[in-house]
Scaffold this motif. Structure first.
Motif, PDB file in Angstrom:
ATOM      1  N   ASP A 136       1.085   5.735  -2.651  1.00 34.04           N
ATOM      2  CA  ASP A 136       1.141   4.524  -3.576  1.00 34.04           C
ATOM      3  C   ASP A 136       1.690   3.444  -2.493  1.00 34.04           C
ATOM      4  N   TRP A 137       0.903   3.324  -1.658  1.00 32.06           N
ATOM      5  CA  TRP A 137       0.942   2.141  -0.529  1.00 32.06           C
ATOM      6  C   TRP A 137       0.850   0.799  -1.128  1.00 32.06           C
ATOM      7  N   TRP A 138      -0.031   0.758  -1.972  1.00 35.55           N
ATOM      8  CA  TRP A 138       0.066  -0.487  -3.034  1.00 35.55           C
ATOM      9  C   TRP A 138      -0.281  -0.185  -4.432  1.00 35.55           C
ATOM     10  N   TYR A 139       0.537  -0.630  -5.334  1.00 38.33           N
ATOM     11  CA  TYR A 139       0.528  -0.122  -6.726  1.00 38.33           C
ATOM     12  C   TYR A 139       0.567  -1.152  -7.565  1.00 38.33           C
ATOM     13  N   ALA A 182      -3.447   1.574 -10.805  1.00 38.03           N
ATOM     14  CA  ALA A 182      -4.166   1.591  -9.566  1.00 38.03           C
ATOM     15  C   ALA A 182      -3.217   1.678  -8.381  1.00 38.03           C
ATOM     16  N   ALA A 183      -3.865   2.588  -7.622  1.00 44.07           N
ATOM     17  CA  ALA A 183      -2.821   2.957  -6.317  1.00 44.07           C
ATOM     18  C   ALA A 183      -3.586   2.875  -5.098  1.00 44.07           C
ATOM     19  N   LEU A 184      -3.249   2.654  -4.121  1.00 44.69           N
ATOM     20  CA  LEU A 184      -4.132   2.736  -2.706  1.00 44.69           C
ATOM     21  C   LEU A 184      -3.228   3.685  -2.158  1.00 44.69           C
ATOM     22  N   PHE A 205      -6.590  -5.859  -1.412  1.00 41.59           N
ATOM     23  CA  PHE A 205      -5.815  -4.893  -0.843  1.00 41.59           C
ATOM     24  C   PHE A 205      -6.341  -3.902   0.094  1.00 41.59           C
ATOM     25  N   ILE A 206      -7.663  -3.388  -0.269  1.00 42.16           N
ATOM     26  CA  ILE A 206      -8.400  -2.365   0.647  1.00 42.16           C
ATOM     27  C   ILE A 206      -8.461  -2.916   2.024  1.00 42.16           C
ATOM     28  N   ASP A 207      -8.636  -4.311   2.005  1.00 40.96           N
ATOM     29  CA  ASP A 207      -8.814  -4.992   3.511  1.00 40.96           C
ATOM     30  C   ASP A 207      -7.366  -4.584   4.202  1.00 40.96           C
TER      31      ASP A 207
END
Length: 144
Positions: free
Chosen positions: A11-14, A20-22, A137-139
């Motif tokens: 959950d680095w970004w959520y 959604a989570a990265l 967020f992916i970048d």
């Protein structure tokens, strides 16, 4: 798929509102397979799509599902943009990909309704987070 396990930052970004989570994987490996990202800004109503994911079920655990359909609409719900499709997003498919017919990722499947969920005569209301919303967020994950 080969059973390798990697450390990471879950959950680095959520985004709770987007479901959604990265997750950032910690590894020296650089040869992970990667999907080609398309552009959700180019999505058109009626366009053919493929939804891929892993439904939650003890009887079919671990088996991927692939469904096809079309883009039904692009909708704004609770302040966010979603791609609506009739390609089934089965329970547990959150996080799976929505692909255009060129095999490019145009969204991440997030939620769907069925007749059983709503108690109404509604079938295949399925929603996907547009990939262009997630690209920043992916970048950010890739540059850290």
């Amino acid at each position: 798929m080969n059973g390798d396990i990697y450390d990471g930052e879950p959950d680095w970004w959520y985004s709770l509102s987007r479901d959604a989570a990265l997750t950032k994987i910690t590894s020296n490996r650089t040869d992970f397979p990667a999907a080609t990202l398309g552009s959700s800004d180019d999505v058109t109503v009626g366009e053919g799509v493929v939804a891929i994911g892993y439904p939650i079920s003890f009887s079919i655990l671990g088996q991927v599902t692939v469904t096809t359909g079309i883009v039904s609409a692009v909708r704004f719900i609770s302040g966010g943009e979603f791609i609506q499709t009739d390609a089934a997003v089965n329970h547990g498919n959150s996080g799976g990909r929505l692909l255009n017919l060129n095999g490019e990722v145009i969204g991440i499947n997030t939620w769907g309704f069925s007749d059983e969920d709503l108690g109404e005569n509604i079938t295949n209301l399925n929603f996907t987070i547009p990939i262009d919303y997630l690209k920043p967020f992916i970048d950010e994950v890739l540059t850290q």
